[in-house]
Design a protein around this motif. Sequence first.
Motif, PDB file in Angstrom:
ATOM      1  N   TRP A 116       3.540  95.855  59.414  1.00 26.59           N
ATOM      2  CA  TRP A 116       4.517  95.216  58.542  1.00 26.59           C
ATOM      3  C   TRP A 116       3.988  95.125  57.110  1.00 26.59           C
ATOM      4  CZ3 TRP A 116       5.125  90.413  62.230  1.00 26.59           C
ATOM      5  CH2 TRP A 116       5.626  90.857  63.468  1.00 26.59           C
ATOM      6  N   ALA A 117       2.705  94.837  56.979  1.00 28.97           N
ATOM      7  CA  ALA A 117       2.104  94.693  55.645  1.00 28.97           C
ATOM      8  C   ALA A 117       2.018  96.038  54.928  1.00 28.97           C
ATOM      9  CB  ALA A 117       0.732  94.049  55.753  1.00 28.97           C
ATOM     10  N   ILE A 118       1.491  97.076  55.612  1.00 26.48           N
ATOM     11  CA  ILE A 118       1.334  98.351  54.910  1.00 26.48           C
ATOM     12  C   ILE A 118       2.687  98.981  54.594  1.00 26.48           C
ATOM     13  CG2 ILE A 118      -0.949  98.782  55.879  1.00 26.48           C
ATOM     14  CD1 ILE A 118       0.291 100.788  57.782  1.00 26.48           C
ATOM     15  N   GLY A 119       3.716  98.568  55.330  1.00 27.24           N
ATOM     16  CA  GLY A 119       5.054  99.059  55.028  1.00 27.24           C
ATOM     17  C   GLY A 119       5.579  98.547  53.702  1.00 27.24           C
ATOM     18  N   ARG A 120       4.965  97.489  53.168  1.00 27.50           N
ATOM     19  CA  ARG A 120       5.372  96.925  51.876  1.00 27.50           C
ATOM     20  C   ARG A 120       4.583  97.512  50.707  1.00 27.50           C
ATOM     21  NH1 ARG A 120      10.021  93.824  52.787  1.00 27.50           N
ATOM     22  NH2 ARG A 120       9.869  92.978  54.896  1.00 27.50           N
ATOM     23  N   LEU A 121       3.627  98.373  51.019  1.00 24.00           N
ATOM     24  CA  LEU A 121       2.763  98.917  49.976  1.00 24.00           C
ATOM     25  C   LEU A 121       3.248 100.288  49.520  1.00 24.00           C
ATOM     26  CD1 LEU A 121      -0.751  98.020  51.462  1.00 24.00           C
ATOM     27  CD2 LEU A 121       0.702  96.645  49.960  1.00 24.00           C
ATOM     28  N   ASP A 122       2.696 100.734  48.406  1.00 24.16           N
ATOM     29  CA  ASP A 122       3.028 102.058  47.878  1.00 24.16           C
ATOM     30  C   ASP A 122       2.172 103.095  48.593  1.00 24.16           C
ATOM     31  OD1 ASP A 122       4.914 101.147  46.013  1.00 24.16           O
ATOM     32  OD2 ASP A 122       3.331 100.622  44.595  1.00 24.16           O
ATOM     33  N   MET A 123       2.593 103.475  49.775  1.00 24.86           N
ATOM     34  CA  MET A 123       1.910 104.450  50.600  1.00 24.86           C
ATOM     35  C   MET A 123       2.864 105.604  50.900  1.00 24.86           C
ATOM     36  SD  MET A 123      -1.178 103.180  51.226  1.00 24.86           S
ATOM     37  CE  MET A 123      -2.000 101.611  50.961  1.00 24.86           C
ATOM     38  N   ILE A 124       2.368 106.585  51.625  1.00 27.95           N
ATOM     39  CA  ILE A 124       3.191 107.747  51.967  1.00 27.95           C
ATOM     40  C   ILE A 124       3.179 107.897  53.481  1.00 27.95           C
ATOM     41  CG2 ILE A 124       3.593 110.201  51.576  1.00 27.95           C
ATOM     42  CD1 ILE A 124       1.749 109.959  49.094  1.00 27.95           C
ATOM     43  N   HIS A 125       4.200 107.368  54.140  1.00 36.81           N
ATOM     44  CA  HIS A 125       4.267 107.499  55.600  1.00 36.81           C
ATOM     45  C   HIS A 125       5.222 108.630  55.952  1.00 36.81           C
ATOM     46  CE1 HIS A 125       8.014 105.084  55.322  1.00 36.81           C
ATOM     47  NE2 HIS A 125       7.310 104.309  54.516  1.00 36.81           N
ATOM     48  N   ILE A 126       4.796 109.424  56.926  1.00 35.10           N
ATOM     49  CA  ILE A 126       5.523 110.661  57.237  1.00 35.10           C
ATOM     50  C   ILE A 126       5.816 110.771  58.737  1.00 35.10           C
ATOM     51  CG2 ILE A 126       4.570 111.923  55.270  1.00 35.10           C
ATOM     52  CD1 ILE A 126       2.574 113.222  57.215  1.00 35.10           C
ATOM     53  N   ASP A 127       6.790 111.591  59.046  1.00 36.50           N
ATOM     54  CA  ASP A 127       7.111 111.955  60.430  1.00 36.50           C
ATOM     55  C   ASP A 127       6.460 113.308  60.692  1.00 36.50           C
ATOM     56  OD1 ASP A 127       8.147 112.701  62.856  1.00 36.50           O
ATOM     57  OD2 ASP A 127      10.230 112.259  62.356  1.00 36.50           O
ATOM     58  N   ARG A 128       5.380 113.304  61.461  1.00 41.70           N
ATOM     59  CA  ARG A 128       4.627 114.538  61.690  1.00 41.70           C
ATOM     60  C   ARG A 128       5.422 115.595  62.445  1.00 41.70           C
ATOM     61  NH1 ARG A 128      -1.520 112.629  63.405  1.00 41.70           N
ATOM     62  NH2 ARG A 128      -2.219 112.014  61.315  1.00 41.70           N
ATOM     63  N   SER A 129       6.462 115.171  63.160  1.00 36.64           N
ATOM     64  CA  SER A 129       7.248 116.131  63.935  1.00 36.64           C
ATOM     65  C   SER A 129       8.163 116.968  63.038  1.00 36.64           C
ATOM     66  CB  SER A 129       8.080 115.406  64.997  1.00 36.64           C
ATOM     67  OG  SER A 129       9.073 114.585  64.397  1.00 36.64           O
ATOM     68  N   ARG A 130       8.344 116.541  61.793  1.00 43.02           N
ATOM     69  CA  ARG A 130       9.189 117.260  60.840  1.00 43.02           C
ATOM     70  C   ARG A 130       8.312 117.728  59.681  1.00 43.02           C
ATOM     71  NH1 ARG A 130      14.640 113.403  60.556  1.00 43.02           N
ATOM     72  NH2 ARG A 130      15.077 113.421  62.805  1.00 43.02           N
ATOM     73  N   ARG A 131       7.663 118.843  59.874  1.00 36.58           N
ATOM     74  CA  ARG A 131       6.628 119.298  58.957  1.00 36.58           C
ATOM     75  C   ARG A 131       7.163 119.562  57.550  1.00 36.58           C
ATOM     76  NH1 ARG A 131       1.953 121.069  61.657  1.00 36.58           N
ATOM     77  NH2 ARG A 131       1.443 122.414  59.893  1.00 36.58           N
ATOM     78  N   ALA A 132       8.280 120.278  57.445  1.00 36.92           N
ATOM     79  CA  ALA A 132       8.818 120.598  56.119  1.00 36.92           C
ATOM     80  C   ALA A 132       9.237 119.332  55.390  1.00 36.92           C
ATOM     81  CB  ALA A 132       9.991 121.562  56.248  1.00 36.92           C
ATOM     82  N   GLU A 133       9.907 118.449  56.106  1.00 41.84           N
ATOM     83  CA  GLU A 133      10.337 117.187  55.515  1.00 41.84           C
ATOM     84  C   GLU A 133       9.136 116.328  55.136  1.00 41.84           C
ATOM     85  OE1 GLU A 133      12.355 113.221  57.324  1.00 41.84           O
ATOM     86  OE2 GLU A 133      13.559 115.056  57.551  1.00 41.84           O
ATOM     87  N   ALA A 134       8.101 116.356  55.967  1.00 43.65           N
ATOM     88  CA  ALA A 134       6.897 115.568  55.699  1.00 43.65           C
ATOM     89  C   ALA A 134       6.232 116.046  54.417  1.00 43.65           C
ATOM     90  CB  ALA A 134       5.932 115.664  56.875  1.00 43.65           C
ATOM     91  N   TRP A 135       6.097 117.377  54.254  1.00 46.67           N
ATOM     92  CA  TRP A 135       5.456 117.881  53.041  1.00 46.67           C
ATOM     93  C   TRP A 135       6.283 117.535  51.800  1.00 46.67           C
ATOM     94  CZ3 TRP A 135       1.754 118.731  50.091  1.00 46.67           C
ATOM     95  CH2 TRP A 135       1.913 119.454  48.907  1.00 46.67           C
TER      96      TRP A 135
END
Length: 249
Positions: A116-135
Amino acid sequence: MLAALRSALFVAWMAVTVVPYALTVVLASVFIRGDPLYWICVSWLRVVIWGARVICGVHHRVQGMERLPSADRLAPVILAPKHQSTWETFALPTLMSHPLAYVFKRELLYIPFFGWAIGRLDMIHIDRSRRAEAWARVAARGKALLACGHWVIMFPEGTRTPRGSQGTYKYGATRLAVATGAPVVPIAVTSARCWPRKSLVLRPGVIDISIGSPIASSGREPDELMREVETWIELEMRRLDPDAYPMGS
């Protein structure tokens, strides 16, 4: 047995201390965003690293801090560390002068309090199953965060590797570096010496962190640049932790 007992106490220490810090971040995020929230989280990471040292006897020493570029607050930097343990994900933000933007799998957001905390930060979370979208997300968010003075941190091996081993170095970090003109800083870390992957048992000892000189990305190809990063890290790992590697490997 003693190491297991001390490690259990350390895990309990993390679980108890994360709650007030995470709730503070979540509540504060209603009114503030950005760096203030990040440094609150770093305060908890310092508590964790302190607990590892005091409870489990895990110390660390750092070489090469003077190599980090720090003159320009907005100068872009991409950190590319060796990944052996959870330890370096907690320790590196406590060592750096700039806010770090991690690239991480979105599943971490579902961990109570911590996620919950890291979701409020300026980070880059990705869905690894969607490679093109993740990049695409890494490229867009990475460029924006670098422009704001954040340093992007990506583990080239992607996942934690056992002590004395070498994973496959993927070139996402150098691809972002070439796209943004940011230099890449290779970092060697011997954390598996004290906190092996897939284990909650910490062993007393000293973790070495060695920070390499920034490697310019201008005019380079991502794969060729990553080979230089890989070569530096792996040679440095063998210098820092020679007992972990067979002769000649």
